[in-house]
Design an enzyme around this catalytic site. Sequence first.
Site, PDB file in Angstrom:
ATOM      1  N   SER A 111       9.706   4.715   6.118  1.00  0.00           N
ATOM      2  CA  SER A 111       9.154   5.498   7.228  1.00  0.00           C
ATOM      3  C   SER A 111       9.635   4.893   8.532  1.00  0.00           C
ATOM      4  O   SER A 111       9.831   3.675   8.625  1.00  0.00           O
ATOM      5  CB  SER A 111       7.627   5.486   7.183  1.00  0.00           C
ATOM      6  OG  SER A 111       7.095   6.071   8.359  1.00  0.00           O
ATOM      7  N   TYR A 134      -0.004   0.367   6.752  1.00  0.00           N
ATOM      8  CA  TYR A 134       1.064   1.293   6.386  1.00  0.00           C
ATOM      9  C   TYR A 134       2.395   0.924   7.059  1.00  0.00           C
ATOM     10  O   TYR A 134       3.423   0.813   6.375  1.00  0.00           O
ATOM     11  CB  TYR A 134       0.655   2.727   6.716  1.00  0.00           C
ATOM     12  CG  TYR A 134       1.637   3.762   6.207  1.00  0.00           C
ATOM     13  CD1 TYR A 134       1.691   4.087   4.852  1.00  0.00           C
ATOM     14  CD2 TYR A 134       2.504   4.417   7.080  1.00  0.00           C
ATOM     15  CE1 TYR A 134       2.589   5.022   4.378  1.00  0.00           C
ATOM     16  CE2 TYR A 134       3.402   5.353   6.612  1.00  0.00           C
ATOM     17  CZ  TYR A 134       3.445   5.657   5.258  1.00  0.00           C
ATOM     18  OH  TYR A 134       4.343   6.589   4.796  1.00  0.00           O
TER      19      TYR A 134
END
Length: 226
Positions: A128, A151
């Site tokens: 990501s 995350y």
Amino acid sequence: MTTTLITGANRSLGLETVRRLVDAGHTVYAGMRDPSRGDDARALGAHVVQLDVTDQASVDAAVASLPSLDVLVNNAGILGTSFGVDDLDATAIAAVLDTNVTGVVRVTQAALPLLRRSANPVVVNVASGVGFPRWLTLPGRDEFPVPAVPYPASKAAVIALTVQYAKLLPEFRVNASDPGYTATEFNGFGGHQTVTEGTDATVALATLGADGPTGEFHDRTGRIEY
């Protein structure tokens, strides 16, 4: 025929990756924790396999069920339960790292013997942009306002382990993809990209030839410079 295993393949980006790679002619094995939720993948022509990336026995059984393997797409991931500092503790980050980082290693290590038999072994790790420090610090980027710690930290680790695997496995093509800010259940469908746009980089990297790049990080426009 190219045989492909995709983790976290029952919905969203994983399911769209299943669709696109089936359409590209791959024999796709759609890994998911609960095979009873695999009807959409089955309807696309994929073979559903039970695969929980946090459970070594599940990983081993899933890989053992495959006849061969050419492409591994490590897509499974969780957002976690912490979205700031006050709600962050060791348990919260450990859960995210176990799925998003250690899970990638569990599956990749289990799959190595099969991948080594392939004439063109390919690994794609879905990372990501929030794991890319430059974008986390750049106002105006989609990643800049993200407040969570677990995350982004997990996706930064995925990018780093991708580079290391690529160096250690020069006969493989090992790359990381950035889906971008895509409308999925992860973000309450708030992203500005479709799931097709969000899988562009993953699909491109999953269909590389033996002369393709390795150790790189790509979004749908191409290579992201580290």
